[in-house]
Design an enzyme around this catalytic site. Structure first.
Site, short mmCIF file in Angstrom:
data_model
loop_
_atom_site.label_atom_id
_atom_site.label_comp_id
_atom_site.label_asym_id
_atom_site.label_seq_id
_atom_site.Cartn_x
_atom_site.Cartn_y
_atom_site.Cartn_z
N LYS A 46 46.02 50.13 33.40
CA LYS A 46 45.32 50.50 33.59
C LYS A 46 44.73 52.21 34.52
O LYS A 46 43.66 52.84 34.14
CB LYS A 46 44.69 49.67 33.95
CG LYS A 46 43.85 48.10 33.37
CD LYS A 46 43.93 47.25 34.53
CE LYS A 46 43.63 45.53 33.74
NZ LYS A 46 43.24 44.40 35.00
N GLN A 67 43.34 42.62 40.90
CA GLN A 67 44.34 41.83 40.28
C GLN A 67 44.84 40.19 40.10
O GLN A 67 44.75 40.35 40.90
CB GLN A 67 45.68 43.01 39.85
CG GLN A 67 46.52 42.42 38.38
CD GLN A 67 45.83 42.67 36.52
OE1 GLN A 67 44.86 43.76 36.93
NE2 GLN A 67 46.22 41.56 36.06
N ASP A 83 35.29 43.75 36.15
CA ASP A 83 35.70 42.65 35.72
C ASP A 83 34.82 41.42 35.26
O ASP A 83 35.41 40.23 34.97
CB ASP A 83 36.67 42.24 36.62
CG ASP A 83 37.98 42.14 36.17
OD1 ASP A 83 38.45 42.18 35.27
OD2 ASP A 83 38.88 41.60 37.50
#
Ligand code: GUN
Length: 299
Positions: free
Chosen positions: A59, A103, A126
């Protein structure tokens, strides 16, 4: 690696479609740049989960390639929940940061739901904050949709897969893929209007459900679970799974396989995602798009 000419004709090329999404994103980035705005994306990683290191690394590199400024906060596994929440409060208040990604998975002593509820909803690229989860359920397009289901949706749209009225069977009911995927596809909206069945570990006769599917989305994390006898000929098959299975012949002792037994399912599928090279690049593409939208909305 096989040459393009030897690839089966029914493969869905996630890498190529992700590049098309990036082209749109790059145009929006140029428009922001003309206004003096560079989107900033903060990654937060806690502990040393090897898969998370790989994912965040990919990413970061994509952000850099597109011209999104990124910063990565790596915290030790022993970080307390309070320390993590403090960092998030700082990032929420930082006007140079437009998107925040924590994450998963987080260490067990940290309450993941509390962490995702702390990210400011307008920076939650997200799509895990309850406000964004609620907006997705309500069909409110001002929210952020989680990147993997949004990426699968984009694959279906850009391959011209008929969705309205289709029988969609999703395997796996997780908060990251299965549940938001179902929410997206049942909406009364363009590129939706599907009849969705969400299967999970307590579903009776999963194979019978799968055989009805026009679109079968496997996201339950069981290596090569979907076999040929579970797939209707001509169905579109999307493999979201990333599973490590031990393989003494492999250099590092394992190999990655999806949730679909590709070799036997590919010949009878109408279209199918390879794995890798299917859903993964799309997840990253949608993260970049969400980040640019966050910056546009905050500008
Ligand atoms: N872990 C596995 N998938 C994801 C994702 O889409 N976002 C985050 N933050 N963590 C993940």
């Amino acid at each position: 690696m096989s040459s393009p000419s030897s690839a089966p004709a029914n493969l869905i090329d996630g890498r190529a479609i992700a590049e098309l999404v990036h082209q749109d994103t790059a145009q929006r980035l140029a428009a922001l740049k003309a206004r003096g705005i560079q989107p900033g994306l903060a990654f937060v990683r806690v502990g040393d989960d090897p898969a998370s290191q790989v994912y965040v690394g990919m990413k970061e590199r994509t952000s850099q390639r597109l011209g999104i400024r990124s910063e990565t906060h790596v915290l030790p596994a022993a970080t307390t929940e309070a320390e993590l929440l403090q960092l998030l409060a700082r990032l929420n208040a930082d006007r140079t940061i437009h998107g925040i990604l924590v994450q998963a998975p987080l260490p067990r002593h940290i309450d993941t739901a509390r962490v995702y509820s702390t990210v400011a909803p307008d920076k939650d690229v997200d799509g895990f904050h309850p406000v964004n989860v609620g907006k997705l359920m309500l069909g409110d397009p001002t929210g952020f949709v989680p990147c993997t289901p949004a990426g699968v949706h984009e694959l279906l749209i850009r391959t011209g897969t008929p969705i309205a009225g289709a029988e969609v069977v999703i395997l796996g009911r997780g908060n990251i893929v299965g549940k938001p995927m179902a929410s997206l596809l049942v909406q009364k909206a363009p590129h939706a209007d599907a009849t969705v069945t969400l299967c999970h570990s307590r579903t009776r006769d999963i194979a019978a459900h799968c055989r009805r599917a026009d679109i079968l989305i496997a996201a339950m994390g069981v290596p090569e679970f979907v076999r040929a006898d579970m797939v209707k000929p001509g169905a579109v098959v999307v493999d979201v799974g990333v599973n490590r299975v031990s393989d003494p012949a492999a250099r590092n002792g394992y190999r990655l396989v999806g949730d679909v037994h590709f070799a036997t399912v590919q010949p009878l599928a109408g279209r199918i995602t390879p794995n890798p090279g299917g859903v993964g690049p799309m997840t990253i593409a949608l993260l970049m798009r969400n980040t640019v939208r966050a910056a546009e909305q905050q500008a």
